[in-house]
Design an enzyme around this catalytic site. Sequence first.
Site, PDB file in Angstrom:
ATOM      1  N   HIS A 193      73.300 136.367 118.387  1.00 15.41           N
ATOM      2  CA  HIS A 193      72.681 135.059 119.195  1.00 15.41           C
ATOM      3  C   HIS A 193      73.722 134.165 118.627  1.00 15.41           C
ATOM      4  CE1 HIS A 193      69.520 136.969 120.911  1.00 15.41           C
ATOM      5  NE2 HIS A 193      68.751 137.371 120.018  1.00 15.41           N
ATOM      6  N   GLU A 434      82.372 151.092 137.740  1.00 18.80           N
ATOM      7  CA  GLU A 434      82.306 151.178 136.086  1.00 18.80           C
ATOM      8  C   GLU A 434      81.835 152.383 135.784  1.00 18.80           C
ATOM      9  OE1 GLU A 434      79.046 148.143 135.105  1.00 18.80           O
ATOM     10  OE2 GLU A 434      78.108 148.828 136.855  1.00 18.80           O
ATOM     11  N   ASP A 458      81.777 148.759 130.890  1.00 16.22           N
ATOM     12  CA  ASP A 458      81.096 150.217 131.337  1.00 16.22           C
ATOM     13  C   ASP A 458      82.104 151.348 131.406  1.00 16.22           C
ATOM     14  OD1 ASP A 458      78.163 150.079 130.759  1.00 16.22           O
ATOM     15  OD2 ASP A 458      77.901 148.795 132.460  1.00 16.22           O
ATOM     16  N   CYS A 505      85.796 142.156 136.819  1.00 21.15           N
ATOM     17  CA  CYS A 505      84.754 141.427 136.298  1.00 21.15           C
ATOM     18  C   CYS A 505      84.245 141.679 134.780  1.00 21.15           C
ATOM     19  CB  CYS A 505      83.590 140.993 137.180  1.00 21.15           C
ATOM     20  SG  CYS A 505      82.666 142.683 137.240  1.00 21.15           S
TER      21      CYS A 505
END
Length: 544
Positions: A193, A434, A458, A505
Site C-alpha cells: 500500500h 492476456e 497476465d 495496456c
Amino acid sequence: MLKFTIMEQFSGKTVFSGIAFGKATLFIKEELAMDKSHCTDPDAELAAFNNAIKVADDQLAILFEKTREEVGEEEAMIVDVQRMMLEDEDFLDAVKNLIQNESSRAAYAVDRVGKQFYNQFAALDDPYMQARAPDITDVSRRLGSIITGINTAFVLTEPSVVIAEDLTPSDTLSLDKKLIRAFVTLKGSTNSHTAILARILKIPSIVQADIPLNKEFDGKNAAVDGHTGIVYIEPDEVINKKLKQQEESDKAKEKSLEALRGLPTITKSGKTIEIAANIGSVEDLQAVIDNDAEGIGLFRSEFLYMSRNDYPGEEEQFSAYKAAAEALKGKRVIIRTLDIGADKQAAYFGLPGEENPALGYRAVRICLDRTDMFKTQLRALYRAAAFGKMAVMFPMITSVWELKRCKELAAEARAEVKKSGKSTGDIELGIMIETPAAALCADDLAKEAAFFSVGTNDLTQYTLAIDRQNADLEKYLDTHHPALIKLLEMIVESAHKAGIWAGICGELASDPEMTAAFVKMGYDELSVSPTFILSLRKRIREME
Ligand code: PEP
Ligand code: MG
C-alpha cells in the site's frame, strides 16, 4: 565542543524515484502495554469494547473522507475494508467470548483475537486474503489503543523522511501528506500500500532498506536518492551537492515534459502512436486530464465491485462510466468488463476456494455464467456510450466462442436499454489478449474483435508459468523473454492483417527499454499509468 557527524548510507529497492531531503523521523511502534490479569467486571469490559468499536468506526469514517480527498477512491477503500472488519461477527464473537468466559480484559482479548485472525489470514493461499492480515493488525491495534487510552498516533511536525519497519495502510494514510518528503521501510514490497500511495503522491520511496531502526537517527538530517535507492543520514557536503544537482535536473526534466502537453505523439518519420491512460476509478480522471492522455486505454472496472457487500447496480455503474466518457470529451474511453477472481476477490460473490485461482474461475468465465450481473454492467456501458466515445474490452479470453457469447450478451443489453427508452451509443467491442491461447489464435479472434489490447501482466504470467503475485519468483519473471516478444509480434501482425488496431495496456507498455521495439512491431496504442504519459511521448517524439 565541536560535534562531528558522520554520514551513513543504506540502500533498498526504489518504488518511486526522485530526490528528497528532510529530518529522519523514526516510526517505531510501541507495544501496547496489555493488562493480562483477570477482570472482575466483565460487563464493564464489554462496554469498553463496544465503545471502542464505535469510536474506531468514527475515526475510520474520518480517515476514509480524508483519504478520498487527498489520495483517491481506490486507496480510501482500504479504510472501508477495515470498517467492515469492525462488523465481522466472527471477530466480535471471539472477543466477547474471551471477556465473558475467560474474564479477559477487553484490550487483551482484542489483542489475542487480532493475533489469531492475523495468523489465520497470513496462512491462506489466496494472496488477496493474505494481504488482509496487516489490516487486521491495524484494526486491533486501533481498538487496543482506544480501550487503553494509550495514544499510538504518529504525528509529523516537520518535513520528514519517514523511516519504519513497515507501514500499515492506516499509518500511511493518517500522516500529514504535506510533511512527508520520503518513505523508507525495512520491509514492504513494490506492490505494498505504501508503494502504491508513494507513486500516486509522487513521494520518493524505498522499501526493503537495510537501515537499522536506530533511535539516534531520529531528528538527524536525511536525504533519499530514489534513483539509486540510497538513503543518507547526515549526508555530507559532497552528497548534498550531488543530490541537489540531481533534484535540479529532475525539475528541469519535468519542466521539459510540460512543453509536450497538447503535442501529438509521433516519431520523426511520421508514425503516430496513441498514448492512453490506465485507471482504476473515476477519482483517477483528473490525473488523466492533467497528464494530457489521448484517451483511456484501460479502466479496470472491477474496483467498482470490490470492498463492498453487494453488487453495484446499473445506475451506480452508469454514473461512473458516464463521468469517464464526459471527462474525456470525445477521446476514446476503453472500459474493461469485470475481471474479478484470482488476486481480486469480493466476498459477496461467494466464489469457491481454488487450488490454482489464477487458472480458475475469473473474469469472463464468471460473467458468462452470471449473465444477469454481466448484463447489468453492459447496460450501464451502453447508456454511458451516449455521452462520449466508448469502447469495451473483455478480459481473459481464450477462445472465439467466448467472445461471440460476450457480443451476443452485449447486443441483448443494448436492446434492453433501447426498449426502456433510454439513450444508448455505439461501442467498439474488443478484447484483451492476456492468455497464450488468445495470442496463438489471434488470427481468428481478430475476425470478431474491433481491437486488441495486450495485457502483458497476465500474458507474461501465463506464458512463463510464473505466478505474478509470488515475489520469490521475481528473478524468473523475465518480461523481455523471447517467448513473450514472439507472441507480441504475432498479435499485432494478426490484428493488422484483419484491419483492426492493437495496443498494449500491461505494465510493459511503459518500459522505456521496450518503446522502440513496440513502435517497430507496429503497435498503434500504448496505455500506461497517467504519470508516465508525457515521458513516453517524449521518447517516441525523439525516435526516428
Ligand atoms: C494485464 O494482465 O496486463 C492487465 C492489464 O490486467 P490486470 O493487470 O488488471 O490483470
Ligand atoms: Mg490481466
